[in-house]
Motif scaffolding. Structure first.
Motif, PDB file in Angstrom:
ATOM      1  N   SER A 307      39.705  24.107  53.542  1.00  0.00           N
ATOM      2  CA  SER A 307      39.339  25.806  52.376  1.00  0.00           C
ATOM      3  C   SER A 307      39.128  26.473  53.453  1.00  0.00           C
ATOM      4  O   SER A 307      37.141  25.810  53.197  1.00  0.00           O
ATOM      5  CB  SER A 307      39.112  25.271  51.346  1.00  0.00           C
ATOM      6  OG  SER A 307      38.959  26.634  50.799  1.00  0.00           O
ATOM      7  N   PRO A 308      39.159  27.441  53.774  1.00  0.00           N
ATOM      8  CA  PRO A 308      38.434  28.140  54.901  1.00  0.00           C
ATOM      9  C   PRO A 308      37.278  28.607  54.092  1.00  0.00           C
ATOM     10  O   PRO A 308      37.398  29.006  52.943  1.00  0.00           O
ATOM     11  CB  PRO A 308      38.676  28.391  55.354  1.00  0.00           C
ATOM     12  CG  PRO A 308      40.777  29.312  55.026  1.00  0.00           C
ATOM     13  CD  PRO A 308      40.363  27.754  54.101  1.00  0.00           C
ATOM     14  N   VAL A 309      36.116  28.465  54.813  1.00  0.00           N
ATOM     15  CA  VAL A 309      34.893  29.712  54.245  1.00  0.00           C
ATOM     16  C   VAL A 309      34.618  30.499  54.997  1.00  0.00           C
ATOM     17  O   VAL A 309      34.138  30.626  56.054  1.00  0.00           O
ATOM     18  CB  VAL A 309      33.841  28.576  54.224  1.00  0.00           C
ATOM     19  CG1 VAL A 309      32.584  29.016  53.471  1.00  0.00           C
ATOM     20  CG2 VAL A 309      33.769  27.363  53.343  1.00  0.00           C
ATOM     21  N   LYS A 310      34.799  31.892  54.190  1.00  0.00           N
ATOM     22  CA  LYS A 310      34.599  32.959  54.813  1.00  0.00           C
ATOM     23  C   LYS A 310      32.878  33.419  54.143  1.00  0.00           C
ATOM     24  O   LYS A 310      32.002  34.584  55.220  1.00  0.00           O
ATOM     25  CB  LYS A 310      35.150  34.069  54.097  1.00  0.00           C
ATOM     26  CG  LYS A 310      34.665  34.575  53.150  1.00  0.00           C
ATOM     27  CD  LYS A 310      36.232  35.425  52.779  1.00  0.00           C
ATOM     28  CE  LYS A 310      36.200  36.012  51.133  1.00  0.00           C
ATOM     29  NZ  LYS A 310      36.710  37.021  50.632  1.00  0.00           N
ATOM     30  N   GLU A 311      32.218  33.260  53.540  1.00  0.00           N
ATOM     31  CA  GLU A 311      30.611  33.357  54.043  1.00  0.00           C
ATOM     32  C   GLU A 311      30.093  32.419  53.284  1.00  0.00           C
ATOM     33  O   GLU A 311      30.585  31.622  51.740  1.00  0.00           O
ATOM     34  CB  GLU A 311      31.217  34.957  52.345  1.00  0.00           C
ATOM     35  CG  GLU A 311      29.490  35.161  52.885  1.00  0.00           C
ATOM     36  CD  GLU A 311      29.114  36.223  50.827  1.00  0.00           C
ATOM     37  OE1 GLU A 311      28.492  36.258  49.899  1.00  0.00           O
ATOM     38  OE2 GLU A 311      30.626  37.182  50.857  1.00  0.00           O
TER      39      GLU A 311
END
Length: 358
Positions: A307-311
């Protein structure tokens, strides 16, 4: 080897519409696996029976003292219509580790895997066909002694249930916003952080709810002693790519030893990345983010795979990662893992366990 007695339902349920948008954990397959334990017979009476409610005494130990544990895994329908599992022996071994900490009799790994395979084969028609879908498998053990008093139960029930599940990213992979929790803690040395027991998840609900109210998808937990070092995210492990190296918390008692985490580390090392398992201060993560050295952040777990994290938001300080998009390493991990799970890529690691033809 278990002698599993099978009693098939005479009233099959209506299956949900086979779609990537199926809900998670709302509909359950026709059958369940059961096995009982008592001190005289050990684990015995392995059986597959029609899915039905339990009848338990209100004074059961599990209700009052939370002596229980569970696992989470999936069955996948491959491109050649083979129903297959991903590293089930790892889940069985982890259940043994959880059992030891929770004072529950261990189930042999080979019996655990046999039970899972047997139930999946009986309910193979419940493994959906649509892109990205799977059959979620929930093995669990509960203490069934009747009576008050804080002590280990003498009697237990092992159960496995299954639920068809839609694609985690039905609308495409969408990087998430993460709130760094610095008030509540999930685990501390000597407690049950490394086990998969319900109490860990119950303790996380409040912080998760507060983060959700602020618009965040998950909570990043810090260590329970100094509240300084990153540990894991919600129901996932987490990894940070800084200056080309991959950092993740070590599994030293407070972090769940995720099967997906373990698999990602093996792949990353195969690809030549240096993976550092140890203490990583949140202050250093944020500093790397502000200096442009925090290249990717991603969670790892059964449900999402990655699950990619952007912030990241820590005490109001924010860093933004990968321009809000999934990073190349995260994408490669996702493509490789799911490729093997759904049979689109060859299993070069020996991780896939076939069950039957669909």
């Amino acid at each position: 080897m278990l002698d599993i007695k099978i009693t098939k339902t005479t009233a099959p349920k209506e299956k949900p519409v086979d779609s990537p948008k199926m809900s998670f954990g709302k509909t359950f397959s026709d059958h369940m696996f059961l096995m009982d334990y008592n001190p005289e017979q050990g684990w015995h009476d392995a059986r597959i029976v029609p899915y039905a409610p339990f009848q338990l005494d209100p004074a059961c130990v599990v209700f009052h003292y939370a002596q229980e544990l569970f696992e989470g895994m999936k069955a996948y329908r491959s491109v050649d219509n083979t129903i297959q599992l991903f590293r089930p022996e790892c889940n069985g071994a982890r259940m043994q580790d959880s059992s030891e900490r929770m004072c529950i009799p261990k189930i042999p790994v080979e019996d655990y895997v046999q039970a899972v395979k047997a139930l999946v084969e009986v309910d193979k028609d419940w493994v959906p066909h649509s892109e990205g879908t799977s059959l979620y498998i929930r093995p669990f053990v509960i203490a069934t002694d009747v009576g008050m008093g804080v002590h280990a139960s003498h009697n237990y029930t092992f159960c496995i249930i299954c639920s068809p599940s839609g694609a985690y990213y039905a609308e495409g992979i969408d990087p998430v916003r993460i709130y760094v929790e610095d008030e509540y803690i999930r685990a501390a040395p000597g407690l049950t952080g490394f086990t998969k027991c319900g109490g860990n998840y119950a303790a996380s609900i409040l912080a998760g709810a507060l983060a959700e109210k602020k618009g965040f998808a998950q909570v990043l937990w810090l260590d329970g002693v100094e509240k300084k070092y990153v540990e894991e995210v919600g129901s996932m492990n987490i990894m940070f790519k800084i200056d080309g190296k991959i950092y993740t918390a070590a599994c030293t008692g407070t972090v769940l030893p995720g099967v997906t985490r373990r698999s990602c580390i093996e792949l990353l090392k195969d690809w030549g990345y240096e993976v550092i398992e140890g203490k990583l201060a949140i202050a250093d993560v944020m500093k790397a983010g502000h200096e442009g050295r925090l290249e990717e952040v991603f969670g790892t777990g059964t449900a999402a795979v990655v699950s990619p994290v952007k912030e990241l938001d820590w005490k109001g300080d924010k860093v933004f990662i990968s321009d809000g998009k999934i990073g190349p390493v995260t994408q490669k991990l996702y493509d490789t893992m799911t490729g093997m799970q759904w049979g689109k890529l060859p299993d070069t690691k020996g991780w896939i366990v076939p069950v039957c033809k669909g």
